[in-house]
Design a protein around this motif. Structure first.
Motif, PDB file in Angstrom:
ATOM      1  N   UNK A 309       0.829  -1.218   0.000  1.00 19.10           N
ATOM      2  CA  UNK A 309       0.000   0.000   0.000  1.00 19.10           C
ATOM      3  C   UNK A 309       0.856   1.257   0.000  1.00 19.10           C
ATOM      4  N   UNK A 310       1.967   1.211   0.708  1.00 19.57           N
ATOM      5  CA  UNK A 310       2.853   2.388   0.775  1.00 19.57           C
ATOM      6  C   UNK A 310       3.562   2.636  -0.558  1.00 19.57           C
ATOM      7  N   UNK A 311       3.861   1.536  -1.274  1.00 16.81           N
ATOM      8  CA  UNK A 311       4.605   1.670  -2.536  1.00 16.81           C
ATOM      9  C   UNK A 311       3.710   1.741  -3.764  1.00 16.81           C
ATOM     10  N   UNK A 312       2.406   1.658  -3.534  1.00 13.19           N
ATOM     11  CA  UNK A 312       1.442   1.561  -4.641  1.00 13.19           C
ATOM     12  C   UNK A 312       1.643   2.704  -5.637  1.00 13.19           C
ATOM     13  N   UNK A 313       1.671   2.343  -6.934  1.00 12.68           N
ATOM     14  CA  UNK A 313       1.816   3.411  -7.929  1.00 12.68           C
ATOM     15  C   UNK A 313       0.454   3.727  -8.554  1.00 12.68           C
ATOM     16  N   UNK A 314       0.381   4.837  -9.262  1.00 12.42           N
ATOM     17  CA  UNK A 314      -0.873   5.265  -9.891  1.00 12.42           C
ATOM     18  C   UNK A 314      -1.420   4.175 -10.792  1.00 12.42           C
ATOM     19  N   UNK A 315      -2.686   3.899 -10.681  1.00 13.52           N
ATOM     20  CA  UNK A 315      -3.328   2.928 -11.573  1.00 13.52           C
ATOM     21  C   UNK A 315      -3.254   1.497 -11.061  1.00 13.52           C
ATOM     22  N   UNK A 316      -2.371   1.247 -10.098  1.00 10.34           N
ATOM     23  CA  UNK A 316      -2.268  -0.108  -9.554  1.00 10.34           C
ATOM     24  C   UNK A 316      -3.458  -0.338  -8.597  1.00 10.34           C
ATOM     25  N   UNK A 317      -4.084  -1.506  -8.699  1.00 15.44           N
ATOM     26  CA  UNK A 317      -5.222  -1.809  -7.832  1.00 15.44           C
ATOM     27  C   UNK A 317      -4.756  -2.806  -6.773  1.00 15.44           C
ATOM     28  N   UNK A 318      -4.971  -2.459  -5.506  1.00 11.45           N
ATOM     29  CA  UNK A 318      -4.523  -3.350  -4.431  1.00 11.45           C
ATOM     30  C   UNK A 318      -5.739  -3.832  -3.623  1.00 11.45           C
ATOM     31  N   UNK A 319      -5.808  -5.154  -3.503  1.00 12.15           N
ATOM     32  CA  UNK A 319      -6.952  -5.776  -2.818  1.00 12.15           C
ATOM     33  C   UNK A 319      -6.440  -6.637  -1.661  1.00 12.15           C
ATOM     34  N   UNK A 320      -7.008  -6.426  -0.495  1.00  5.38           N
ATOM     35  CA  UNK A 320      -6.627  -7.233   0.660  1.00  5.38           C
ATOM     36  C   UNK A 320      -7.767  -8.132   1.094  1.00  5.38           C
ATOM     37  N   UNK A 321      -7.481  -9.020   2.004  1.00  6.55           N
ATOM     38  CA  UNK A 321      -8.498  -9.870   2.620  1.00  6.55           C
ATOM     39  C   UNK A 321      -8.451  -9.636   4.124  1.00  6.55           C
ATOM     40  N   UNK A 322      -9.572  -9.788   4.770  1.00  2.68           N
ATOM     41  CA  UNK A 322      -9.584  -9.667   6.231  1.00  2.68           C
ATOM     42  C   UNK A 322     -10.427 -10.793   6.809  1.00  2.68           C
ATOM     43  N   UNK A 323      -9.799 -11.621   7.603  1.00 10.76           N
ATOM     44  CA  UNK A 323     -10.529 -12.689   8.284  1.00 10.76           C
ATOM     45  C   UNK A 323     -10.764 -12.222   9.706  1.00 10.76           C
ATOM     46  N   UNK A 324     -12.026 -12.131  10.097  1.00  9.31           N
ATOM     47  CA  UNK A 324     -12.352 -11.532  11.394  1.00  9.31           C
ATOM     48  C   UNK A 324     -13.326 -12.405  12.174  1.00  9.31           C
ATOM     49  N   UNK A 325     -13.181 -12.363  13.510  1.00  2.00           N
ATOM     50  CA  UNK A 325     -14.181 -13.068  14.313  1.00  2.00           C
ATOM     51  C   UNK A 325     -15.280 -12.113  14.792  1.00  2.00           C
ATOM     52  N   UNK A 326     -14.929 -10.842  15.071  1.00  2.00           N
ATOM     53  CA  UNK A 326     -15.946  -9.886  15.535  1.00  2.00           C
ATOM     54  C   UNK A 326     -15.836  -8.577  14.750  1.00  2.00           C
ATOM     55  N   UNK A 335      -8.604  -1.794   8.258  1.00  2.00           N
ATOM     56  CA  UNK A 335      -7.450  -2.356   7.530  1.00  2.00           C
ATOM     57  C   UNK A 335      -7.337  -1.735   6.142  1.00  2.00           C
ATOM     58  N   UNK A 336      -8.482  -1.539   5.497  1.00  2.00           N
ATOM     59  CA  UNK A 336      -8.496  -0.923   4.161  1.00  2.00           C
ATOM     60  C   UNK A 336      -7.831   0.444   4.209  1.00  2.00           C
ATOM     61  N   UNK A 337      -8.177   1.220   5.264  1.00  2.00           N
ATOM     62  CA  UNK A 337      -7.618   2.577   5.383  1.00  2.00           C
ATOM     63  C   UNK A 337      -6.151   2.539   5.801  1.00  2.00           C
ATOM     64  N   UNK A 338      -5.862   1.739   6.839  1.00  2.00           N
ATOM     65  CA  UNK A 338      -4.486   1.672   7.379  1.00  2.00           C
ATOM     66  C   UNK A 338      -3.483   1.207   6.333  1.00  2.00           C
ATOM     67  N   UNK A 339      -3.926   0.268   5.463  1.00  2.00           N
ATOM     68  CA  UNK A 339      -2.981  -0.334   4.513  1.00  2.00           C
ATOM     69  C   UNK A 339      -3.085   0.309   3.124  1.00  2.00           C
ATOM     70  N   UNK A 340      -3.899   1.379   3.008  1.00  2.00           N
ATOM     71  CA  UNK A 340      -4.033   2.119   1.747  1.00  2.00           C
ATOM     72  C   UNK A 340      -4.468   1.208   0.592  1.00  2.00           C
ATOM     73  N   UNK A 341      -5.585   0.475   0.814  1.00  2.00           N
ATOM     74  CA  UNK A 341      -6.064  -0.477  -0.193  1.00  2.00           C
ATOM     75  C   UNK A 341      -7.166   0.141  -1.038  1.00  2.00           C
ATOM     76  N   UNK A 342      -7.420  -0.456  -2.183  1.00  2.00           N
ATOM     77  CA  UNK A 342      -8.552  -0.040  -3.012  1.00  2.00           C
ATOM     78  C   UNK A 342      -9.801  -0.832  -2.622  1.00  2.00           C
ATOM     79  N   UNK A 343      -9.600  -2.107  -2.309  1.00  2.00           N
ATOM     80  CA  UNK A 343     -10.711  -2.970  -1.893  1.00  2.00           C
ATOM     81  C   UNK A 343     -10.221  -3.903  -0.798  1.00  2.00           C
ATOM     82  N   UNK A 344     -11.183  -4.331   0.023  1.00  2.00           N
ATOM     83  CA  UNK A 344     -10.855  -5.409   0.963  1.00  2.00           C
ATOM     84  C   UNK A 344     -12.033  -6.394   0.987  1.00  2.00           C
TER      85      UNK A 344
END
Ligand code: CTP
Length: 390
Positions: A309-326, A335-344
């Motif tokens: 997320x920190x190195x993301x360049x223009x036009x690159x799409x970054x998608x994360x996953x989040x496994x959560x219990x609560x 996590x989407x905001x903290x890691x500078x993602x486009x989607x989670x």
């Protein structure tokens, strides 16, 4: 099921691998398709028409006989959403390349509008022969999708290239012929599986991830016209067809592999269950139980996705996953905001090591799309379509 509602014709020609055409029919049915079979006269020497009729529950397109209108090849071509010829002999390949229509199968091929999937199977010398190679080249240039045969022991006793490709590989190529090319030309970096953090040569800390979702994503990226690069921790799964494959063990290996491939990627999908911690020390020899019980102190692993997320360049799409219990959506949004993602993609923990997946896709604008419960392949396709159809 990925093929639900799809109508597929499986063409079978006169090869000893003809029985694998029956396996393919079954496989496609399990993925939800309605399947019909079309067989050449020499194919019928290997597989009975009744077998195909019983398997498909449909009429079989084979030879001219009473009750046929003589136009069936046209009607079947129109009926089919996809057409796959597996196994395809050198003879049928030559006929397809020359446009010869001397049986129902080759006639249907000429009448069919979409991309035909061809899976050759033959003796290795016949396969290597320049005539066959030129014919295959011609077919590829005309938009046929060729699933290259694998190497191994052949029915004739020789070893070499000519074995019919794996059924799952033929299926993946068929998906590519069937699905829209939303990811055409896009290089998509995907991580999968649970990393292993060793503290002696055979013991490690890991998690319950099977890697199935990441592997399904790689398959579906290929099916949607993309170029998947799969960076995988250890799993029990076969390398996915059509993907560049990089095997890693630990979170640090994965970090290095991701960083090395990041700049060339158009999309990054971080599905791996990365171990957040690793043992602070490693013993080169096996820890013995007759000593004091060992204490394993842990230290933090790098957060790979955060670095992406920190190195993301223009036009690159970054998608994360989040496994959560609560507080699933709230935590995923953080996590989407903290890691500078486009989607989670957020899901509950119970999707680990199970074939079923469900959850939500969140984007930067606060939109939330629900992923209904479905098998992981279907879910992978659903997620990619929701994100890249736009
Ligand atoms: N991830 C990563 N590197 C890590 C940990 C996680 O790249 N060391 C990625 C995962 O692949 C996933 C996303 O970050 O795409 C979220 O992972 P998750 O384990 O749900 O969250 P964490 O960031 O580890 O936070 P926590 O364990 O506190 O929930």
């Amino acid at each position: 099921m990925v093929l639900k509602g799809k109508k597929i014709t499986v063409g079978i020609t006169g090869s000893i691998a003809a029985y694998k055409g029956c396996e393919l029919i079954r496989y496609l049915q399990k993925k939800g398709a309605t399947v019909r079979a079309c067989i050449t006269p020499s194919g019928r020497e290997f597989i009975g028409e009744l077998t195909l009729k019983a398997l498909t529950g449909e009429e079989v397109l084979s030879h001219w006989k009473d009750g046929k209108t003589g136009l069936e090849h046209i009607f079947w071509a129109r009926w089919s959403d996809a057409f796959v010829i597996a196994p395809a002999t050198a003879n049928t390949i030559a006929k397809l390349s020359a446009g010869i229509t001397d049986n129902f199968l080759t006639s249907m091929a000429l009448a069919y509008e979409g991309s035909i999937v061809v899976a050759p199977a033959m003796n290795c010398q016949m396969y290597k022969n320049p005539a066959t190679q030129e014919n295959l080249k011609k077919l590829k240039e005309r938009g046929y999708l060729v699933v290259e045969p694998s190497s191994g022991e052949l029915a004739c006793g020789e070893e070499g290239e000519g074995r019919l490709a794996e059924i799952d590989h033929i299926y993946t190529e068929l998906l590519r012929s069937l699905l829209p090319d939303y990811l055409k030309g896009k290089r998509v970096l995907i991580t999968a599986g649970g990393t292993r953090e060793y503290f002696d040569p055979i013991r490690y800390i890991s998690n319950a991830s099977s890697g199935q979702m990441g592997y399904s994503l790689a398959k579906m990226v290929y099916a949607l016209g993309g170029k998947p690069v799969l960076i995988s921790a250890q799993t029990c799964l076969e390398k996915p067809y059509g993907a560049e494959f990089i095997q890693v063990v630990s979170a640090r290996d994965m970090y290095d592999a991701v960083m090395e491939n990041l700049d060339r990627a158009d999309v990054v999908i971080m599905n791996s269950a990365v171990a957040d911690f690793r043992p602070a020390s490693y013993s080169g020899s096996k820890l013995k139980k007759d000593r004091e019980s060992p204490e394993v102190r842990l230290e933090a692993n790098p957060d790979i996705l955060k670095a992406v997320g920190e190195r993301k360049r223009d036009g690159q799409v970054v998608i994360g996953f989040a496994a959560e219990s609560d507080n699933i959506l709230e935590n995923a949004k953080g996590k989407l905001e903290r890691k500078n993602l486009d989607y989670i993609v957020a899901n509950r923990l119970d999707v680990f090591s199970r074939d079923e997946h469900s959850g939500w896709i969140l984007d930067r604008d606060g939109n939330v799309v629900e992923i209904p419960p479905m098998d992981k392949e279907s879910s992978a396709l659903y997620i990619l379509e929701k994100i890249f159809k736009r």
